[in-house]
Design an enzyme around this catalytic site. Structure first.
Site, mmCIF file in Angstrom:
data_model
loop_
_atom_site.group_PDB
_atom_site.id
_atom_site.type_symbol
_atom_site.label_atom_id
_atom_site.label_comp_id
_atom_site.label_asym_id
_atom_site.label_seq_id
_atom_site.Cartn_x
_atom_site.Cartn_y
_atom_site.Cartn_z
ATOM 1 N N HIS A 94 0.848 -1.182 0.000
ATOM 2 C CA HIS A 94 0.000 0.000 0.000
ATOM 3 C C HIS A 94 0.891 1.242 0.000
ATOM 4 O O HIS A 94 2.016 1.225 0.512
ATOM 5 C CB HIS A 94 -0.884 0.030 1.243
ATOM 6 C CG HIS A 94 -1.920 -1.048 1.260
ATOM 7 N ND1 HIS A 94 -3.017 -0.987 2.081
ATOM 8 C CD2 HIS A 94 -2.032 -2.217 0.573
ATOM 9 C CE1 HIS A 94 -3.763 -2.058 1.902
ATOM 10 N NE2 HIS A 94 -3.184 -2.823 0.986
ATOM 11 N N GLU A 148 0.780 3.891 1.780
ATOM 12 C CA GLU A 148 1.166 4.309 3.130
ATOM 13 C C GLU A 148 2.307 3.454 3.671
ATOM 14 O O GLU A 148 3.265 3.982 4.252
ATOM 15 C CB GLU A 148 -0.041 4.227 4.088
ATOM 16 C CG GLU A 148 -1.161 5.185 3.758
ATOM 17 C CD GLU A 148 -2.173 4.637 2.753
ATOM 18 O OE1 GLU A 148 -3.217 5.266 2.576
ATOM 19 O OE2 GLU A 148 -1.935 3.571 2.139
ATOM 20 N N CYS A 202 -6.204 2.198 5.536
ATOM 21 C CA CYS A 202 -6.861 0.963 5.972
ATOM 22 C C CYS A 202 -6.320 0.594 7.357
ATOM 23 O O CYS A 202 -5.329 1.160 7.823
ATOM 24 C CB CYS A 202 -6.583 -0.153 4.960
ATOM 25 S SG CYS A 202 -4.887 -0.783 5.011
ATOM 26 N N CYS A 243 -2.528 -0.138 7.409
ATOM 27 C CA CYS A 243 -1.679 1.050 7.274
ATOM 28 C C CYS A 243 -1.732 1.912 8.534
ATOM 29 O O CYS A 243 -0.713 2.470 8.957
ATOM 30 C CB CYS A 243 -2.096 1.858 6.053
ATOM 31 S SG CYS A 243 -1.753 0.988 4.502
#
Length: 158
Positions: free
Chosen positions: A97, A99, A127, A130
């Protein structure tokens, strides 16, 4: 529809396992191009709006590279220390991801797994995986979305 499991249970059971099992380095090292520790161009102003704009620039770079539409930037003491677009599709890595790769790059750059006082700017709400990574990295503040929504400090349970 609500989930009967607590956020902590979800993070513990599924959210953190991929992070623990991921091949650190593959997505994090590729996040900024050939050299993740190359100098990062800084915006003209040190404002939430400028840093969110960079997160959206990362998002656009991800889309142009054929990945998902997410971007993130880690800022400490008014300076971008990590940035990334999503690398999930390109790296075939569910944990890549934006992040997570931005946090990983920032940790490598700072030579420290703790990013005390840093802010994570992302193109959308992080999410649970993260947010947990931001929490464990010691990030002090989450800001997301076009309107630079200040979500406060990351938490393991919400």
């Amino acid at each position: 529809m609500s989930c009967p499991l607590s956020r902590r249970t979800l993070i513990t059971s599924i959210g953190c396992a991929p992070v623990l099992l991921s091949p650190y380095g593959s997505s994090a090292l590729a996040a900024a191009g050939p050299d993740p520790l190359q100098p990062i161009p800084q915006p003209a102003s040190q404002t939430d709006a400028a840093f969110i704009a960079r997160a959206f620039e990362m998002k656009q770079r991800g889309v142009e590279a054929g990945d998902r539409a997410y971007g993130a930037v880690v800022v400490q003491e008014g300076k971008i220390i990590g940035q990334s677009a999503s690398r999930v599709s390109r790296d075939h890595d569910a944990t890549a991801h934006a992040e997570l790769t931005a946090i990983s790059q920032a940790c490598r750059r700072m030579k420290d797994s703790r990013l005390q006082g840093a802010t994570l700017y992302s193109s959308s709400p992080p999410c649970p995986m993260c947010e947990a990574a931001a929490y464990w990295a010691g990030i002090a503040r989450l800001v997301y979305g076009q309107d630079a929504h200040d979500a406060g400090a990351p938490a393991l349970c919400g």
